[in-house]
Design an enzyme around this catalytic site. Sequence first.
Site, PDB file in Angstrom:
ATOM      1  N   ARG A 129      32.199  29.871   1.438  1.00 52.20           N
ATOM      2  CA  ARG A 129      30.993  30.663   1.128  1.00 52.20           C
ATOM      3  C   ARG A 129      29.960  29.879   0.322  1.00 52.20           C
ATOM      4  NH1 ARG A 129      34.788  34.777   0.207  1.00 52.20           N
ATOM      5  NH2 ARG A 129      34.943  36.123   2.019  1.00 52.20           N
ATOM      6  N   LYS A 153      16.301  24.617   4.913  1.00 51.24           N
ATOM      7  CA  LYS A 153      16.715  25.101   6.231  1.00 51.24           C
ATOM      8  C   LYS A 153      17.832  24.209   6.748  1.00 51.24           C
ATOM      9  CE  LYS A 153      12.375  26.695   8.187  1.00 51.24           C
ATOM     10  NZ  LYS A 153      11.577  26.505   9.380  1.00 51.24           N
ATOM     11  N   GLU A 191       4.615  13.766  10.909  1.00 49.55           N
ATOM     12  CA  GLU A 191       4.641  14.872   9.944  1.00 49.55           C
ATOM     13  C   GLU A 191       3.741  14.570   8.751  1.00 49.55           C
ATOM     14  OE1 GLU A 191       6.037  17.684  10.562  1.00 49.55           O
ATOM     15  OE2 GLU A 191       7.310  17.156  12.284  1.00 49.55           O
ATOM     16  N   LYS A 210       4.908  19.930   1.074  1.00 47.71           N
ATOM     17  CA  LYS A 210       5.960  20.763   1.665  1.00 47.71           C
ATOM     18  C   LYS A 210       6.674  21.538   0.558  1.00 47.71           C
ATOM     19  CE  LYS A 210       9.380  21.725   4.827  1.00 47.71           C
ATOM     20  NZ  LYS A 210      10.181  21.466   5.967  1.00 47.71           N
ATOM     21  N   GLU A 268       9.257  31.801   4.656  1.00 52.42           N
ATOM     22  CA  GLU A 268       8.339  31.658   5.784  1.00 52.42           C
ATOM     23  C   GLU A 268       7.666  32.962   6.192  1.00 52.42           C
ATOM     24  OE1 GLU A 268       8.307  29.123   9.901  1.00 52.42           O
ATOM     25  OE2 GLU A 268       9.992  29.065   8.554  1.00 52.42           O
ATOM     26  N   ARG A 294       3.831  29.176   4.814  1.00 53.49           N
ATOM     27  CA  ARG A 294       4.693  28.126   5.353  1.00 53.49           C
ATOM     28  C   ARG A 294       4.355  27.850   6.822  1.00 53.49           C
ATOM     29  NH1 ARG A 294      11.101  27.428   3.899  1.00 53.49           N
ATOM     30  NH2 ARG A 294      11.389  25.452   4.988  1.00 53.49           N
ATOM     31  N   ASN A 340       3.156  24.326  10.400  1.00 50.96           N
ATOM     32  CA  ASN A 340       3.398  24.331  11.836  1.00 50.96           C
ATOM     33  C   ASN A 340       2.265  23.729  12.658  1.00 50.96           C
ATOM     34  OD1 ASN A 340       5.732  25.013  12.890  1.00 50.96           O
ATOM     35  ND2 ASN A 340       5.182  27.132  13.401  1.00 50.96           N
ATOM     36  N   HIS A 368       2.730  21.996  15.923  1.00 49.69           N
ATOM     37  CA  HIS A 368       4.089  22.282  16.387  1.00 49.69           C
ATOM     38  C   HIS A 368       4.149  23.337  17.477  1.00 49.69           C
ATOM     39  CE1 HIS A 368       5.173  19.829  13.022  1.00 49.69           C
ATOM     40  NE2 HIS A 368       6.469  19.974  13.267  1.00 49.69           N
ATOM     41  N   HIS A 380       6.067  21.750  20.137  1.00 54.13           N
ATOM     42  CA  HIS A 380       7.417  22.204  20.459  1.00 54.13           C
ATOM     43  C   HIS A 380       7.565  22.509  21.938  1.00 54.13           C
ATOM     44  CE1 HIS A 380       8.982  23.442  16.265  1.00 54.13           C
ATOM     45  NE2 HIS A 380       9.543  22.328  16.677  1.00 54.13           N
ATOM     46  N   HIS A 420      10.606  14.176  18.590  1.00 57.57           N
ATOM     47  CA  HIS A 420       9.908  15.316  18.010  1.00 57.57           C
ATOM     48  C   HIS A 420       8.505  14.929  17.522  1.00 57.57           C
ATOM     49  CE1 HIS A 420       9.297  18.869  15.505  1.00 57.57           C
ATOM     50  NE2 HIS A 420       9.046  18.063  14.482  1.00 57.57           N
TER      51      HIS A 420
HETATM   52  N1  LIG Z   1      15.609  21.455   8.449  1.00 65.08           N
HETATM   53  C1  LIG Z   1      14.345  21.301   8.736  1.00 65.08           C
HETATM   54  O1  LIG Z   1      13.482  21.913   8.153  1.00 65.08           O
HETATM   55  C2  LIG Z   1      13.996  20.336   9.781  1.00 65.08           C
HETATM   56  C3  LIG Z   1      12.659  19.936   9.952  1.00 65.08           C
HETATM   57  C4  LIG Z   1      12.367  18.996  10.912  1.00 65.08           C
HETATM   58  C5  LIG Z   1      13.363  18.454  11.714  1.00 65.08           C
HETATM   59  N2  LIG Z   1      14.640  18.850  11.550  1.00 65.08           N
HETATM   60  C6  LIG Z   1      15.734  18.312  12.323  1.00 65.08           C
HETATM   61  O2  LIG Z   1      15.840  16.925  12.021  1.00 65.08           O
HETATM   62  C7  LIG Z   1      16.433  16.246  13.102  1.00 65.08           C
HETATM   63  C8  LIG Z   1      15.688  14.966  13.378  1.00 65.08           C
HETATM   64  O3  LIG Z   1      15.740  14.143  12.237  1.00 65.08           O
HETATM   65  P1  LIG Z   1      15.518  12.579  12.327  1.00 65.08           P
HETATM   66  O4  LIG Z   1      14.256  12.318  13.040  1.00 65.08           O
HETATM   67  O5  LIG Z   1      15.703  12.025  10.999  1.00 65.08           O
HETATM   68  O6  LIG Z   1      16.671  12.117  13.335  1.00 65.08           O
HETATM   69  P2  LIG Z   1      18.084  11.456  13.092  1.00 65.08           P
HETATM   70  O7  LIG Z   1      18.798  12.066  12.005  1.00 65.08           O
HETATM   71  O8  LIG Z   1      18.737  11.458  14.426  1.00 65.08           O
HETATM   72  O9  LIG Z   1      17.722   9.975  12.683  1.00 65.08           O
HETATM   73  C9  LIG Z   1      17.082   9.133  13.597  1.00 65.08           C
HETATM   74  C10 LIG Z   1      17.851   7.846  13.833  1.00 65.08           C
HETATM   75  O10 LIG Z   1      17.540   6.917  12.810  1.00 65.08           O
HETATM   76  C11 LIG Z   1      18.745   6.457  12.202  1.00 65.08           C
HETATM   77  N3  LIG Z   1      18.403   6.240  10.806  1.00 65.08           N
HETATM   78  C12 LIG Z   1      18.025   7.181   9.920  1.00 65.08           C
HETATM   79  N4  LIG Z   1      17.693   6.583   8.774  1.00 65.08           N
HETATM   80  C13 LIG Z   1      17.877   5.261   8.945  1.00 65.08           C
HETATM   81  C14 LIG Z   1      17.692   4.132   8.120  1.00 65.08           C
HETATM   82  N5  LIG Z   1      17.215   4.248   6.881  1.00 65.08           N
HETATM   83  N6  LIG Z   1      18.024   2.919   8.612  1.00 65.08           N
HETATM   84  C15 LIG Z   1      18.488   2.800   9.865  1.00 65.08           C
HETATM   85  N7  LIG Z   1      18.651   3.822  10.690  1.00 65.08           N
HETATM   86  C16 LIG Z   1      18.352   5.043  10.220  1.00 65.08           C
HETATM   87  C17 LIG Z   1      19.747   7.509  12.474  1.00 65.08           C
HETATM   88  O11 LIG Z   1      21.036   6.972  12.472  1.00 65.08           O
HETATM   89  C18 LIG Z   1      19.352   7.992  13.843  1.00 65.08           C
HETATM   90  O12 LIG Z   1      19.871   7.141  14.823  1.00 65.08           O
HETATM   91  C19 LIG Z   1      16.398  17.209  14.281  1.00 65.08           C
HETATM   92  O13 LIG Z   1      17.699  17.693  14.500  1.00 65.08           O
HETATM   93  C20 LIG Z   1      15.509  18.350  13.794  1.00 65.08           C
HETATM   94  O14 LIG Z   1      15.849  19.587  14.342  1.00 65.08           O
HETATM   95  C21 LIG Z   1      14.969  19.799  10.597  1.00 65.08           C
END
Ligand SMILES: NC(=O)c1ccc[n+]([C@@H]2O[C@H](COP(=O)([O-])OP(=O)(O)OC[C@H]3O[C@@H](n4cnc5c(N)ncnc54)[C@H](O)[C@@H]3O)[C@@H](O)[C@H]2O)c1
Length: 1566
Positions: free
Chosen positions: A137, A159, A201, A262, A272, A276, A280, A283, A287, A299
């Site tokens: 939990r 999130k 972003e 942010k 949200e 918030r 977007n 997006h 999206h 993305h």
């Molecule tokens: N929670 C939220 O509010 C929120 C907002 C936006 C996106 N997201 C989510 O985030 C995810 C995408 O995140 P992302 O773009 O970071 O992708 P990711 O986590 O897949 O990272 C991208 C790639 O870069 C590599 N990497 C990361 N940092 C590195 C570093 N310092 N050195 C070498 N390699 C590195 C990772 O291993 C991966 O292969 C999606 O699943 C999306 O839905 C969530």
Amino acid sequence: MARALKLAEVERIPILGTESIVCGFHLVDYIWTDIFSSLPAASTYVLITDTNLAKLYLSQYQESFQVAWAHHNQASAAPRLLTHVLPPGELSKSRATKSAIEDWMFSEKCTRDTMVLALGGGVIGDLVGYVAATFMRGVGFIQIPTSLLAMVDSSIGGKTAVDTPAGKNLVGAFWQPKRIYMDMAVLSTLPPREFSNGMAEVIKTAAIWDSAEFDVLESSSVEIRRAVLSGTQDGDAGLTLATRSAEQTLLQRVIAASARVKAYVVTHDERESGMRGLLNFGHTIGHAIEAILSPQVLHGECVAVGCVLEAEVARRMGHLSEVGVARLVRCLRAYGLPTTMDDPLIRGLASSEQLAEVRPQRLMDVMGVDKKTVGTQKRLVVLKQLGATLELKPTNVSDALILEVISAGVLVKPVDDGAVAETVVVPPGSKSISNRALQLAALGKGVCRLRNLLHSDDTQVMMAALQAMGGCEFAWEDGGDTLVVTGGGGALHTPATELYLGNAGTAARFLTTTVNLINSGGESTVLTGNARMKLRPCAPLVDALRANGCTIDYCEKQGSLPLRVSHSGGRGFPGGRIQLAASVSSQYVSSILLCAPYAQEPVRLELVGGKVISQPYIDMTLAMMAQFGCHVQRISETEYLVPLGAYENPAEYVVESDASSATYPLAFAAITGRQCTVPNIGSASLQGDARFAVDVLRPMGCTVEQTATSTTVRGPPRGQLQALGDIDMEPMTDAFLTASVLAAVAPGNGGVTRIRGIANQHVKECDRIQAMCTELARFGVTAVNHADGIDVHARSIDELTRATPSVHCYDDHRVAMSFSVLACVAPGGAELRERRCVGKTWPQWWDVLARDLGAPIAGADPQAEHAEAESVKVSSPSVVVVGMRGAGKSTLSKAAASALGLTFVDMDEYLEQQVGQTIPEIIASEGGWPAFRAHESRLLAQALTKDFATGAIIACGGGVVEAPDNRTLLQRHMSSNGAVICLTPNMDQVAEFLSRDKTRPAYAAGDARDVYERRKPLYKDASNYEMLVDARLPGAWPKIEQEFVRLVSFASGRDCNRVDLAHSSYFVSLTAKDVGEYLENGRLAAVTAGAHAVELRADLLAAIDEEDVLAKVQWQFAMLRHATSLPVVFTVRTVAQGGAFRGSDAQRLSILHAAIRWGAEYVDVEVDTHAAALYAARRNSLIIASHHDPTGQQLRWSQCEFTTEILHRARACGDIVKLISFANQWSDNMDCLEFTRRRHSQETPLIALNMGYEGQMSRVLCPVLTPVTHPLLAAKAAPGQISVQQINVARATAGLLPARKMALCGTPIQHSPSPAMHNAAFSALGLPHVYGLFETAEASELADLFAAPEFGGASVTIPLKQSVISLLDQLTPAARRIGAVNTVIPAGGKLLGDNTDYLGIVGCLRRSQVTAFPKATALVVGAGGTSRAALYALYTLGIGSVMVYNRTAQRANELVAEFSELFTSLVAISDLAAIESPDYVVGTIPASDLVYPDSLFAKVGVALDMAYKPRWTPLLESANRHGWSVVPGVDVLIEQGIHQLEKWTHLTAPTKIMADAVYTKYNADN
Ligand SMILES: NC(=O)c1ccc[n+]([C@@H]2O[C@H](COP(=O)([O-])OP(=O)(O)OC[C@H]3O[C@@H](n4cnc5c(N)ncnc54)[C@H](O)[C@@H]3O)[C@@H](O)[C@H]2O)c1
């Protein structure tokens, strides 16, 4: 004792009331220390990361954990640190992984006081956060985001989520982390594309929130990118403020600022409910795009495109200025992000199916189900300016508006004819003036505020380059409406990287001189551009600067970018006396003038080399230089003296609007009867198009009021425009399109407008004159295309078509804007297919048209209609033919002209006719040879640019290349996409010919051979294609002629002879040492059966190791050409690449470049540093960019960065990519298939396969251009290569090639050889199909056969050839014209009727040709169904004069009436004895007792009889007796059958096998 801790100096950001976001560099020690000292103690720390990061950082975290604990509490043992490593990527973000982590934690006995740490990107953060939120939990959670996206977005806000098959992020929770540690140092290992992904972003956040932040991002892209890289250089740089570089400080500033926004928004709206939603921005649309293009496109990349589209919505609504949109675009691009769906990055990554799916309505549907949509109302974040939104929450926007902006096309409906409205429109700044103003202000002293600057690619490139040279500072004011330039007074330093200028012509020309002014920094500067830019000439300017002492080298192709300008060895820009050839481009002149005040000595610029082009633009430069305080003295017509001294920047400079753009709102007033004012263009304008209102609109009946600086136009009542009669629009050529649409509805004054003086418009973005003719026709308006103009025959508005025409814009902004004006009155409006093309000069045109001018506008989603658009592009420049006299220029050109419908121009005749003297007379006159050459140059220019600029084939005199002026003319022709074909003769044959030819003057000096040797390099220099003309080649003259026609079609883009990749396709790799080996007994035809192209492996030829290799390989190439009409894949593979070539790289490249010159359809090149140059020089050849890994160790198909990298590199330098690995196990084939399935796209098709025995299956599954062997070849070109037959058998067995049923339909058919013929072919090709008989006299009985799922095609014979038509869905043009069908082809669920009888006749007559077809006469005997095909065949061959004989004269007369339009002369005759002997006789009646008189065969000719029973028909017997060549009916039967088979199977027929099968059956029966 533990080592000392390295505690970083950090910045803290508050969120939800605590300062729990921590930013800095090299945080690891800090993180543990902070956790131990300021967070509640935990018994177990669980650190979860992915393999990428584990490799880089895990041990560091583990080591530091112990050290920090030792410092924190020496008394007790350290708590547990457990680590867990997952595969990287979105797939890990699943329920399964979550459960696995939880199970693992249970197994490790984790309790409620566990602290979970997520070290990684957003994937790790989201997943691990959700684990923490639900484990027992909820346990403590810490984010250590390592990707930029995670830092500024996903780690903040609490999130957490995992993906499910139903969608992304659908299951999750809000769970706030206790801390978020952002260690900027780790960004140095983040892949660059991931960095850009996060920048989307960052830019988005600045765009909605903070204009100052946006300014920083915009102006510091270079520094920020550098900061990311610099982390790798020094272990601890940035740990403390003292060791932090300016760039690192900047990087932290922008990331922290973004995170702060942010955090602020989350704090004020955690769940949200309103604010918030602002985050977007970009997006909603982004999206929707991502939903279709993910995971190939990231993305952030989708959001970047979404941001631009949503900004355009804001612009369309009137809230955001165009400057705002343009700056946003520029900023996104500066960080490597795409900004439109057409971006090469997106095109290169997404598959063609995905791209086809991104249609506006689909995007709207996806947006409709977005989690953030409320009800059906769509809400977008609407920008007011960069840094501020319209509301503090998303704004309701109508679907229609969004649809309009995201659509590819636009629908413009007529405006109502109500009250007279008055509008003021300010078109965007002029491109020419904008570029000049930028350059002047940057070089000048002091601050200058530039207003109304054009935001286009050109100006953006110019600004970026000036900034990179540190020449000046740029800042924006008034929300970006004003550019504040702080001039550097001419102090420039070497830019950090090469200056990339895209395709910005003006910038390239101007900067070529500017770069020479660099006076500090590194040694040299490189100016480069995209592939197209690298084809554009700059030699005259470079020559002039070099002669002046500048040190400039061409890095690739002589005469074009890239250039390297040296700052050390040379003398900068010396100045003094400069001579410049100014007949090609006035931009060269302006380039020198603009920089001249900063030279070392006053510049005296002298323009040489004939008439100076575009003087008005030079005048514009001079006038603007004066406005910036430099007064140039014009000493004579062609000489200028420029004083030294820096420009004095005026406090403000308002860029005049673009006068060409202004024609559209003014024309709108004219056509609708309204009033429009353009307030900043008037009679004092320097732009030629400023005269449009007075010279065009006033004579058309408009009221025009013009002051020095403004123009107001009021149109006459609608429908009352006057035609212009004859008008010369030379001074304003770009405005002719606007004039043409007005002329289309100007019925007054005779209704005809003849515009002249616009020959250059044939070769603009498209052939604009042809484009206007084609598109006006859609409205029902006739326009006629002329070499230097257009005639428009007006209709009244009521007479225009009532439907809504769909207008092609050819990606040409002027075509689009012109037709949008016409659409405002056309009864049905118009759909303009390419909305975005106006971006080149006026991106907000549609907004202006809708909002300011009140035209009803909506989005439109036109389906592609490529073929038609192509045809306008290819009414391309004329083809020029050069070469020695006697090489065959005229003969061949005439043949090509008649075959391709071109105008034939003999330059000598044209010259004699224009000068009024014969060439011997001119040479004998006082002026002698020089006078002749002068005429030749003048008239060559006139022919190429005016009289025969397009649609002609121009045969030049042999000596045309002697004069440098002529060579320049030919080069200019080539650089504007023209083809110059050089005929390379056999000099023995030429000498022999010349000894007989007395019609032309003898050579002035030496014998023909010496002359040829001297001219050889000149011919090469002045041509871009080359063909060998040598009577010793197999097939001799008729083949040479056919090959020439092919080359002309190819070089002019009419028919590039490309393989249709819609079906499985193959090329057979020839492996013999000499092509001659294939020429005996039709061996080549046997070897190529089933294949769509033939590969000439030049490295395997014996010639490759011999002297004079180019000439010898060319000979081999020519032999191959003479033996087959299949496209050639030309390859030279080195030993390292699995081939046999041992020469140098330079030699290999020279051979590959030569292959392009010879017109090889495909050139295969290994992806290496030279491939890009070949790609840039490929013209109409397609480049297959290959990579071979003979071991299979490096190029792996699953999850291999190397393979992806090679794929991207290959796509950048190839039209087709070929990746060849080696199968070490059978399953490698499945991986290869999966890779192909994901990566294949129509844009850049992918050939991917494995060599080796175990790799054979990958060849079976390869979708396009699979290399194959043939059993008759002595050797295979690669291990594991198999034949088409083997592939088909395997495909049929594997369930990939279903068996089809084909049939012959008609009666009587029992004795037909067709089943034997087709079944033999099927078995030779390994196809599972069967061909049978279906005997009937009733077409209706065929319906079930045709409807059966296994139906594969039918041959149709008497008596069904006409009646079968009622069962078919479509006819080919040939079948329609002939009025009969002999072939039924099922395609895409429809039945297509075709006629191959005529093709059979054409093929047979071509092979036994005796007299050139255009000169020949022919006789057709009979007037039944078959004679219709015969007539069409004769027409196809180009025979102009034909007679028809039939026993019943009535039917002959009817046939003649029906077909007469196809021939110059078509007559029915009643007495065979009364006519002169023809060259060809075609019999189309069953063998009968008809008597053929001897007189019919008085000449030498060819007789062909369609009847094949008996073998010797009376016609063939009589002809044979008189020594004629004869073609028996069986041969035609075989030939037409070959065509049928190819149409059904899409494979090249095994011709010999088919012929043998027919003859075996035929001989047995007869
Ligand atoms: N929670 C939220 O509010 C929120 C907002 C936006 C996106 N997201 C989510 O985030 C995810 C995408 O995140 P992302 O773009 O970071 O992708 P990711 O986590 O897949 O990272 C991208 C790639 O870069 C590599 N990497 C990361 N940092 C590195 C570093 N310092 N050195 C070498 N390699 C590195 C990772 O291993 C991966 O292969 C999606 O699943 C999306 O839905 C969530």
